[in-house]
Design a protein around this motif. Sequence first.
Motif, PDB file in Angstrom:
ATOM      1  N   ASP A   1       0.667  -1.451  -0.113  1.00 15.58           N
ATOM      2  CA  ASP A   1       0.098  -0.036   0.057  1.00 15.58           C
ATOM      3  C   ASP A   1       0.608   1.075   0.086  1.00 15.58           C
ATOM      4  OD1 ASP A   1      -2.488   1.947   0.376  1.00 15.58           O
ATOM      5  OD2 ASP A   1      -1.832   1.668   2.150  1.00 15.58           O
ATOM      6  N   TRP A   2       0.155   2.016  -0.840  1.00 22.57           N
ATOM      7  CA  TRP A   2       0.907   3.449  -0.900  1.00 22.57           C
ATOM      8  C   TRP A   2       0.980   3.953   0.479  1.00 22.57           C
ATOM      9  CZ3 TRP A   2      -0.146   8.482   0.515  1.00 22.57           C
ATOM     10  CH2 TRP A   2      -0.694   8.820   0.738  1.00 22.57           C
TER      11      TRP A   2
ATOM     12  N   GLY B   1     -10.755 -11.028  -2.375  1.00 26.70           N
ATOM     13  CA  GLY B   1      -9.892 -11.546  -2.810  1.00 26.70           C
ATOM     14  C   GLY B   1      -8.493 -11.321  -2.964  1.00 26.70           C
ATOM     15  N   GLN B   2      -8.379  -9.802  -3.267  1.00 27.54           N
ATOM     16  CA  GLN B   2      -6.625  -9.178  -3.149  1.00 27.54           C
ATOM     17  C   GLN B   2      -6.446  -9.321  -1.251  1.00 27.54           C
ATOM     18  OE1 GLN B   2      -5.268  -7.012  -5.629  1.00 27.54           O
ATOM     19  NE2 GLN B   2      -7.159  -8.485  -6.802  1.00 27.54           N
ATOM     20  N   VAL B   3      -7.297  -9.035  -0.549  1.00 20.96           N
ATOM     21  CA  VAL B   3      -7.463  -8.942   0.852  1.00 20.96           C
ATOM     22  C   VAL B   3      -6.982 -10.864   1.639  1.00 20.96           C
ATOM     23  CG1 VAL B   3      -8.451  -8.215   3.165  1.00 20.96           C
ATOM     24  CG2 VAL B   3      -9.091  -6.811   0.816  1.00 20.96           C
ATOM     25  N   LEU B   4      -7.794 -11.087   1.077  1.00 16.90           N
ATOM     26  CA  LEU B   4      -7.588 -12.438   1.895  1.00 16.90           C
ATOM     27  C   LEU B   4      -7.473 -13.532   1.088  1.00 16.90           C
ATOM     28  CD1 LEU B   4      -8.111 -12.512   5.714  1.00 16.90           C
ATOM     29  CD2 LEU B   4     -10.299 -13.932   5.032  1.00 16.90           C
TER      30      LEU B   4
ATOM     31  N   ARG C   1      -5.275  -4.286   6.397  1.00 16.91           N
ATOM     32  CA  ARG C   1      -5.607  -4.802   4.642  1.00 16.91           C
ATOM     33  C   ARG C   1      -6.805  -3.508   4.151  1.00 16.91           C
ATOM     34  NH1 ARG C   1      -4.053 -10.675   4.565  1.00 16.91           N
ATOM     35  NH2 ARG C   1      -2.432 -10.714   4.986  1.00 16.91           N
ATOM     36  N   LEU C   2      -8.047  -3.599   4.986  1.00 16.55           N
ATOM     37  CA  LEU C   2      -9.089  -2.928   4.776  1.00 16.55           C
ATOM     38  C   LEU C   2      -8.590  -1.142   4.023  1.00 16.55           C
ATOM     39  CD1 LEU C   2     -11.937  -5.109   5.557  1.00 16.55           C
ATOM     40  CD2 LEU C   2     -11.087  -4.922   3.750  1.00 16.55           C
ATOM     41  N   LEU C   3      -8.471  -0.828   5.235  1.00 14.75           N
ATOM     42  CA  LEU C   3      -7.618   0.385   5.441  1.00 14.75           C
ATOM     43  C   LEU C   3      -6.865   0.850   3.459  1.00 14.75           C
ATOM     44  CD1 LEU C   3      -7.900   3.047   6.486  1.00 14.75           C
ATOM     45  CD2 LEU C   3      -5.368   2.254   7.579  1.00 14.75           C
ATOM     46  N   GLN C   4      -6.763  -0.084   2.911  1.00 11.79           N
ATOM     47  CA  GLN C   4      -6.023   0.420   1.724  1.00 11.79           C
ATOM     48  C   GLN C   4      -7.439   0.745   0.692  1.00 11.79           C
ATOM     49  OE1 GLN C   4      -3.416  -2.509  -0.434  1.00 11.79           O
ATOM     50  NE2 GLN C   4      -3.144  -3.836   2.005  1.00 11.79           N
ATOM     51  N   TYR C   5      -8.330   0.201   1.246  1.00 13.61           N
ATOM     52  CA  TYR C   5      -9.625  -0.067  -0.074  1.00 13.61           C
ATOM     53  C   TYR C   5     -10.602   1.617   0.493  1.00 13.61           C
ATOM     54  CZ  TYR C   5      -7.409  -3.687  -1.960  1.00 13.61           C
ATOM     55  OH  TYR C   5      -6.787  -5.418  -2.196  1.00 13.61           O
ATOM     56  N   THR C   6     -10.730   1.782   1.704  1.00 12.80           N
ATOM     57  CA  THR C   6     -11.612   2.667   2.715  1.00 12.80           C
ATOM     58  C   THR C   6     -11.347   3.641   4.276  1.00 12.80           C
ATOM     59  OG1 THR C   6     -13.683   3.240   3.374  1.00 12.80           O
ATOM     60  CG2 THR C   6     -13.251   1.471   3.470  1.00 12.80           C
ATOM     61  N   ASP C   7     -11.665   4.778   4.061  1.00 13.94           N
ATOM     62  CA  ASP C   7     -11.123   4.953   5.368  1.00 13.94           C
ATOM     63  C   ASP C   7     -12.409   4.709   6.769  1.00 13.94           C
ATOM     64  OD1 ASP C   7      -8.929   5.987   4.665  1.00 13.94           O
ATOM     65  OD2 ASP C   7      -9.915   8.217   4.465  1.00 13.94           O
TER      66      ASP C   7
END
Length: 182
Positions: free
Chosen positions: A11-12, A121-124, A138-144
């Motif tokens: 994650d950036w 599929g990306q996270v787990l 991991r989910l923080l990469q996709y949303t706050d």
Amino acid sequence: MGRKPDEGIPDWRRVVAALAGADARRVYAQIVLGAPPGEVGAGLPPARRERAIAALLAAGLVEGRDGGPFAASETVFREVLARQTLGRATGGIGRFLHGGRIERYPANQAERRELLAWIAGQVLRPGEDLTEQQVNERLLQYTDDVPLLRRYLVDFGLLQRTASGSAYFRPAGRTAGGDDSR
């Protein structure tokens, strides 16, 4: 060699955060320049050296084992950049993403499921168990709004919690885009 299983896709934010620390930058530069294992982090107190290496490993910037030898990742920057281009698509799930993050959730349930299945599929990975904290990271990469995304994943049957509540996992026999026969 490679990232530890609990570190996920780079994650950036994690990459930038790791490189924001002076100690980590120093250690990273030494690794990139090929310093022998005994010289990586030379001059730093052992605890600071270990924290810097741990941050670099967690960000995916370096690969190796405790005690070295360490090597700079050949792919981390390419992977981070590839993730950022996801939100540029005009069709499919890409239209709900911006910079690889959820911009809005689809109102259509089938499209929402498709987006959530892709994220699952990306996270787990199949067979992987994660703590709630690891899932949240991991989910923080996709949303706050991590609790909302986690709840959607559970509601759609794409993520399950152990009976004790101590771990999350993808249901057996279900692929990221698999059928939900709830």
